[in-house]
Design an enzyme around this catalytic site. Structure first.
Site, mmCIF file in Angstrom:
data_model
loop_
_atom_site.group_PDB
_atom_site.id
_atom_site.type_symbol
_atom_site.label_atom_id
_atom_site.label_comp_id
_atom_site.label_asym_id
_atom_site.label_seq_id
_atom_site.Cartn_x
_atom_site.Cartn_y
_atom_site.Cartn_z
ATOM 1 C CE LYS A 284 -2.111 0.974 3.777
ATOM 2 N NZ LYS A 284 -3.043 0.878 4.926
ATOM 3 C CD GLU B 175 -0.370 6.743 8.773
ATOM 4 O OE1 GLU B 175 0.784 6.546 8.382
ATOM 5 O OE2 GLU B 175 -1.283 5.913 8.624
ATOM 6 N NE ARG B 176 0.162 0.720 14.032
ATOM 7 C CZ ARG B 176 -0.740 0.441 13.093
ATOM 8 N NH1 ARG B 176 -0.636 1.000 11.906
ATOM 9 N NH2 ARG B 176 -1.736 -0.376 13.333
#
Length: 464
Positions: free
Chosen positions: A162, A188-189
């Protein structure tokens, strides 16, 4: 967390904290009461007004941890909403919801700041006819063409390519459409953000890209508003500069999730499956700003998480209602080394009609899907009895399908440094001609491996 930059024109009034409940702060004002979306400051903690309670009291959501705040503490109202820098100064930067830098560099020296809360373009300003955004990626352009100014859902888990696909789409937009790209990470991390920033630099596309993050460990208000920040910056490039903008959102479901958290903190009664009663309105407010106008277009590709694979989930159902195309990444294809791992049978687009892409494109795409679907049906027979037990017609179908599968792979520019293969940008005409040639053949001179990781069929001439 970096303190939010203050608006250029502050009209400050004083209030005081009347109540603190989790990430929600009630503030009472003796004088003029702030409006919805106005920015307040309690010390260094930024607050955004979310509701008017009455009797001079407002309810605001905190944009940072509320540690250190106390009852009766002075609150400053700035007289306006969150304003973020726009323009070329933000290109190549990694920013937060306030437009403040999180890449360790000085703040962007922008000449203009704009409110993150903007109305969608008027219907009279929109472009009504459909156009295809050519990505140069064969599998997407053929089977799931992206609408210029539309919204595309990208379905894929970890390890299926992705991020690589997103990076390649950014590269192709910057290099070949003279546009800019914005990456908006919602929930998001920090590890993913750091990796993406580094990969953008290595691929040479960072200087035409803006990256905005409302990270997983931040307040729900930050995750809820960072999409508006990204769209405000994108709208400047579309409307003021007349450029095409590619907006990548990862993950749009986390925007809905953050809205649900904010709604719960505000004390609103949840609706079906625990989602906020304002789900449809909040999502539409964000999605309807993504469109084509007479000046340019914002084309969005959004990663979509489907909770428990339940496509009737209210969040998934409302997101799908806004999408014009879906690109499904298959773990099975990734395990076979077929990159990009686009599932040709599960991916779809409303643009794939004769009136938009033309009769030839439509017919070839249907023929490719039909051939690959027949091959899927024959897989069990081949596994049990072997290829030799098939009829000559079925064997020809299998040969065509396996070559089509490999032809729809291609090397990417952004992976060239570690794959050793030069990236290929393939036009739609080349893709159609290649698929048409493979579909028309019953005998093949070259093995199926020759079709793997090439551009157009012209690349086969060098192998003969």
């Amino acid at each position: 967390m970096i303190a939010a930059p203050r608006p250029d024109t502050e009209v400050e009034t004083d209030g005081r904290i009347a109540a603190i409940r989790g990430g929600v702060v009630d503030v009472v004002f003796d004088g003029a009461v702030p409006r919805i979306h106005d920015l307040l400051y309690a010390g260094e903690v930024a607050l955004e007004v979310s509701g008017l309670i009455g009797h001079g009291m407002v309810r605001a959501m905190a944009m940072a941890p509320v540690r250190g705040l106390g009852l009766g503490m002075r609150v400053r109202a700035t007289g306006g909403p969150i304003r973020v820098p726009v323009g070329d100064a933000v290109l190549g930067r990694m920013l937060d919801v306030f437009g403040a830098p999180i890449d360790g560099r000085p703040a962007p020296a922008a000449k203009e700041h704009r409110s993150i809360h903007q109305a969608p373009p008027k219907l009279s300003d929109r472009v009504l006819h459909s156009q295809i955004l050519e990505t140069g990626i064969k599998a997407i352009d053929l089977l799931s063409p992206i609408e210029r100014g539309g919204k595309t859902g990208l379905f894929g888990g970890a390890g299926v390519g992705k991020t690589v696909l997103i990076t390649e789409l950014i590269n192709n937009t910057v290099q070949h459409h003279k546009g800019v790209s914005l990456f908006c990470g919602i929930g998001e991390r920090s590890r993913e953000a750091e990796e993406l920033y580094r990969e953008m630099g290595e691929a040479g596309v960072r200087e035409k890209t803006v990256m905005l993050f409302g990270q997983m460990n931040e307040a729900p208000g930050v995750r809820f508003l960072v999409g508006n920040t990204a769209l405000t910056m994108a709208e400047y490039f579309r409307d003021d500069k007349g450029q095409d903008v590619l907006l990548l959102i990862d993950n749009i479901f986390r925007f809905v999730q953050a809205g649900s958290e904010v709604s719960g903190l505000m004390g609103r009664m949840p609706s079906r499956v625990g989602y906020q009663p304002t789900l449809a309105t909040e999502l539409a407010g964000l999605e309807e700003r993504i469109t084509s106008t007479k000046r340019g277009a914002i084309t969005s590709i959004q990663a979509v998480y489907v909770p428990a694979d339940d496509f009737t989930d209210p969040a998934a159902a409302h997101i799908f209602s806004h999408l014009s195309a879906s690109v499904v990444l298959s773990r099975k294809r990734a395990s076979e080394g077929l990159y990009p791992a686009v599932d040709p049978l599960a991916s779809a687009s409303v643009m794939l009609t004769p009136s938009v892409v033309g009769q030839r494109h439509y017919d070839i795409a249907r023929a490719v899907r039909r051939t690959l679907a027949e091959y899927e049906e024959l897989r069990d027979i081949i596994a049990m009895l072997g290829l030799e037990e098939l009829s000559s017609a079925d064997r020809a179908t299998v040969e065509r399908a396996r070559r089509l599968e490999r032809f729809l792979t291609q090397p990417f520019f952004t992976t060239g440094s570690f794959s050793g293969m030069e990236g290929k940008l393939v036009t739609i005409d080349e893709t159609l001609s290649g698929c048409e040639t493979i579909l028309a053949q019953t005998q093949f001179d070259l093995p199926e491996s020759a079709y793997y990781m090439i551009g157009g069929l012209n690349d086969l001439e060098a192998m003969k």
